[in-house]
Design a protein around this motif. Structure first.
Motif, PDB file in Angstrom:
ATOM      1  N   VAL A 217       0.826  -1.212   0.000  1.00 33.76           N
ATOM      2  CA  VAL A 217       0.000   0.000   0.000  1.00 33.76           C
ATOM      3  C   VAL A 217       0.863   1.265   0.000  1.00 33.76           C
ATOM      4  O   VAL A 217       0.400   2.324  -0.413  1.00 33.76           O
ATOM      5  CB  VAL A 217      -0.997  -0.007   1.183  1.00 33.76           C
ATOM      6  CG1 VAL A 217      -0.292   0.213   2.515  1.00 33.76           C
ATOM      7  CG2 VAL A 217      -2.093   1.039   0.993  1.00 33.76           C
ATOM      8  N   GLU A 218       2.121   1.145   0.412  1.00 35.87           N
ATOM      9  CA  GLU A 218       2.984   2.331   0.381  1.00 35.87           C
ATOM     10  C   GLU A 218       3.307   2.741  -1.054  1.00 35.87           C
ATOM     11  O   GLU A 218       3.756   3.862  -1.306  1.00 35.87           O
ATOM     12  CB  GLU A 218       4.277   2.104   1.170  1.00 35.87           C
ATOM     13  CG  GLU A 218       4.138   1.472   2.547  1.00 35.87           C
ATOM     14  CD  GLU A 218       3.062   2.054   3.438  1.00 35.87           C
ATOM     15  OE1 GLU A 218       2.762   3.252   3.313  1.00 35.87           O
ATOM     16  OE2 GLU A 218       2.486   1.305   4.248  1.00 35.87           O
ATOM     17  N   PRO A 275       8.656   6.643   2.536  1.00 38.15           N
ATOM     18  CA  PRO A 275       9.037   5.229   2.525  1.00 38.15           C
ATOM     19  C   PRO A 275       9.672   4.762   1.214  1.00 38.15           C
ATOM     20  O   PRO A 275      10.357   3.741   1.199  1.00 38.15           O
ATOM     21  CB  PRO A 275       7.704   4.498   2.748  1.00 38.15           C
ATOM     22  CG  PRO A 275       6.812   5.500   3.352  1.00 38.15           C
ATOM     23  CD  PRO A 275       7.227   6.826   2.797  1.00 38.15           C
ATOM     24  N   ASN A 379       6.111   1.090   8.878  1.00 41.89           N
ATOM     25  CA  ASN A 379       5.916   1.228   7.429  1.00 41.89           C
ATOM     26  C   ASN A 379       5.951   2.656   6.898  1.00 41.89           C
ATOM     27  O   ASN A 379       5.968   2.860   5.688  1.00 41.89           O
ATOM     28  CB  ASN A 379       4.575   0.585   7.062  1.00 41.89           C
ATOM     29  CG  ASN A 379       3.518   0.898   8.118  1.00 41.89           C
ATOM     30  OD1 ASN A 379       3.274   2.064   8.422  1.00 41.89           O
ATOM     31  ND2 ASN A 379       2.922  -0.134   8.689  1.00 41.89           N
ATOM     32  N   ARG A 380       5.899   3.654   7.747  1.00 38.50           N
ATOM     33  CA  ARG A 380       5.784   5.037   7.248  1.00 38.50           C
ATOM     34  C   ARG A 380       6.719   5.963   8.008  1.00 38.50           C
ATOM     35  O   ARG A 380       6.901   5.810   9.211  1.00 38.50           O
ATOM     36  CB  ARG A 380       4.342   5.532   7.367  1.00 38.50           C
ATOM     37  CG  ARG A 380       3.438   4.788   6.412  1.00 38.50           C
ATOM     38  CD  ARG A 380       2.023   5.285   6.377  1.00 38.50           C
ATOM     39  NE  ARG A 380       1.300   4.471   5.425  1.00 38.50           N
ATOM     40  CZ  ARG A 380       0.044   4.048   5.565  1.00 38.50           C
ATOM     41  NH1 ARG A 380      -0.654   4.401   6.637  1.00 38.50           N
ATOM     42  NH2 ARG A 380      -0.506   3.296   4.637  1.00 38.50           N
TER      43      ARG A 380
END
Lengths: 426, 178
Positions: A217-218, A275, A379-380
């Protein structure tokens, strides 16, 4: 069938026949879940619509995982509303400490191949590792799915991601995820369905697959799908879910293709402020670190803490550095407790906490002050994600994070790996 | 309702995430949207919620709305009076959220790079045009899916259900599989 992509094959299980990319379809929902960051809006929507109900109480789950246990009154109020809703509608609630939604759904195999999963959280894509058509939605979509059991979807364009080569013993799912993100870019897969395949897959564990799926999704992906191969089948069967093997057809057609040779990968890092700002660990060697966070839906699993423990065993977290270790679920916590990993972490000076999303989103449990630098396995890393807008976050795998905790700076974790010890168990 | 907005541009860059729009560290401390409003885009444009005028348009680069599924981001932009978002690309969850809450979005290759804060922007989703009047640059938009158009006309999904008494996918004009 040999012409179908994995995306088409999985959607066909739902629709009866394969749809075309770009088409809009209506599907029955197999699982809906919301958490304390998205529930309140959803409840408000349902009440305004006069539709406070659940379509099937066995197919709706609530998770108190984002700011839990309540660090302030606002959270406490939300949690209370969730407990009341769960009681009223007979819905299962995973209360504070039970675990992060995606991890719990995965480890209990509450979703499987072809299931349409509506999660009110962007990292719902994690479940693509199990072949689930799982993706994130806002509170309105989740509310309506919860009440009606149906949702409309735009069929995504399939993109073929081939992992070639053999992963060296130090390559973790996070390194593959970051390398892919660097290659795709932060908007390189918007609305796409990433289908992960290739000869390297058989050597990539489920924990690592969940990490890779999580970070799709990043790049904007709607799904990050893995085939149901022997690794996935055995893993799901061990959790009581019988599944049939499923792979993309040999003549399946893709709108794009990317090949990543994992045999040459170094430990990877995402530099602030995005990211997809990806570098190898050697390129950022020496960056001084104030805080380390090992956890999150990206890297809070057993494999992750085993890797961290291989670096931390017999060492100490450096003075002036905080190392926060947060297993992604109670099940992970208990397994690490039983096998001695938590003792290694605690003896090294890590702050070992209960399961929560807290630090990753700057909700609680370790915010960064102005000018501070963190290495995080989450993740971010956009500005202010984990605290002050002038703080900085480097994303890395758990071994790199542990190495930063020990040395107080970013360093290649392989230099701290004891002779003869592999980072990965496969 | 005409799907048309004309307003001043607020020019933002690439990769504006939902964390930029409403940061988690503020969001989680507040129970209600109204209480979150002062933090809208706060770390990019302090006090944005007080500076923005009804009908102003956010003009951004690539990857707008990246990140968290928090619908608060789209709702707060609308609550503050933002009339539309024009961006070179928009992340999927944000796009859906925007449609569901009735916030107009135009994806445009040429308008954002030419736009400076304060330029006059028009977004006309009926005619399928986005433009920067100040710079004299216009671009055609692909037609909206009929349901997306109807949702926006109703002011979002809640308005749609209130006026029609049914969910969009119970409508006749959605291609549904047997």
């Amino acid at each position: 069938m040999d012409e179908l992509t994995l995306t088409e094959a999985l959607l066909s299980m739902k629709l009866g026949n394969p749809p075309s990319p770009g088409e809009h379809v209506v599907v029955d929902v197999d699982l809906v879940y919301l958490h304390d960051g998205t529930f309140t809006l959803a409840l408000e929507v349902l009440r305004r619509l006069g539709a406070e109900r659940v379509f099937d109480r066995r197919k709706v789950l609530l998770f108190i995982d984002h700011a839990a246990p309540a660090p302030h009154l606002a959270a406490a109020t939300t949690h209370l509303a969730m407990r009341r809703f769960a009681r009223k509608h007979g819905v299962k609630l995973y209360d504070a400490g039970a675990g992060i939604s995606h991890q719990v759904v995965a480890e209990e195999a509450l979703a499987g191949p072809g299931d349409v999963v509506v999660g009110a959280d962007s990292h719902t894509v994690t479940l693509g590792a199990l072949g689930a058509l799982a993706t994130g939605f806002g509170s309105t979509d989740a509310a309506v799915a919860m009440a009606s059991g149906r949702i409309w979807l735009r069929v995504p364009e399939p993109v073929k991601i081939v992992l070639s080569g053999e992963p060296p013993g130090w390559v973790m799912g996070k390194d593959i995820a970051l390398a892919l993100l660097g290659a795709l870019g932060a908007d390189g897969a918007i609305y796409s369905s990433l289908e992960i395949r290739g000869p390297a897959l058989k050597a990539i564990s489920m924990d690592s697959r969940l990490t890779i799926a999580n970070m799709g999704v990043e790049a904007g992906a709607k799904y990050t799908l893995f085939p149901v191969d022997e690794v996935a089948r055995a893993w799901m069967e061990a959790r009581g879910r019988k599944v049939k093997p499923l792979s993309p057809g040999v003549r399946a057609r893709y709108s794009d293709e990317l090949v990543l040779d994992v045999s040459g990968l170094e430990p990877m890092v995402a530099k602030p402020p995005r990211p997809d700002n990806v570098a190898s660990v050697s390129e950022v060697d020496g960056v001084e670190v104030d805080q380390v966070f090992i956890g999150s839906c990206t890297n809070g699993r057993v494999e992750d803490f085993h890797a961290a423990a291989r670096i931390l065993r017999g060492r100490r977290v450096r003075d002036g550095v905080r190392c926060i270790a947060v297993p992604a679920s109670r099940r992970v916590y208990m397994e690490l407790l039983r096998d001695g990993t938590l003792e290694v972490l605690a003896a090294a000076g890590c702050i070992v906490a209960h399961s929560t999303c807290g630090p990753c989103i700057g909700a609680h449990l370790g915010l960064l002050a102005e000018g501070e630098v963190a290495v995080s396995t989450s993740n971010r890393n956009m500005p202010g994600r984990m605290g002050h807008r002038e703080s900085k976050v480097y994303l890395a795998n758990p071994a790199t994070a542990a190495a930063a905790a020990v040395t107080g700076r970013i360093i290649d974790p392989r230099t701290l790996l004891p002779r003869g010890v592999r980072l990965m168990e496969v | 309702m005409a799907l048309r907005v004309r307003g001043r541009a607020w020019r933002l860059g690439d990769g504006i995430s939902t964390d930029h729009i409403i940061s988690g560290k503020f969001k989680y401390q507040k129970a209600r949207l109204e209480e979150m409003l002062p933090y809208l885009l706060h770390e990019i444009i302090p006090d944005f919620y007080r500076k923005v005028k009804p009908g102003d348009v956010i003009v951004a680069g690539k990857g707008f709305g990246y990140g968290s599924s928090r619908e608060h981001a789209a709702r707060l932009l609308k609550m503050a009076g933002v009339g539309a978002v024009v961006a070179m690309s928009v992340h999927r969850i944000f796009y859906r959220n925007a449609v569901n809450v009735g916030l107009y979005i135009a994806i445009s290759k040429n308008v954002p790079p030419a736009t400076e804060t304060g330029d006059i922007i028009i977004v006309d989703l009926d005619k399928g045009i986005v433009g920067n009047e100040t710079k004299g640059i216009y671009e055609r938009l692909p037609p909206l899916h009929p349901i997306v158009k109807e949702l926006l006309e109703a002011g979002g999904l809640e308005g749609y259900v209130a006026s029609r008494g049914k969910l969009p996918w119970e409508a006749d004009n959605l291609t549904s599989h047997p």
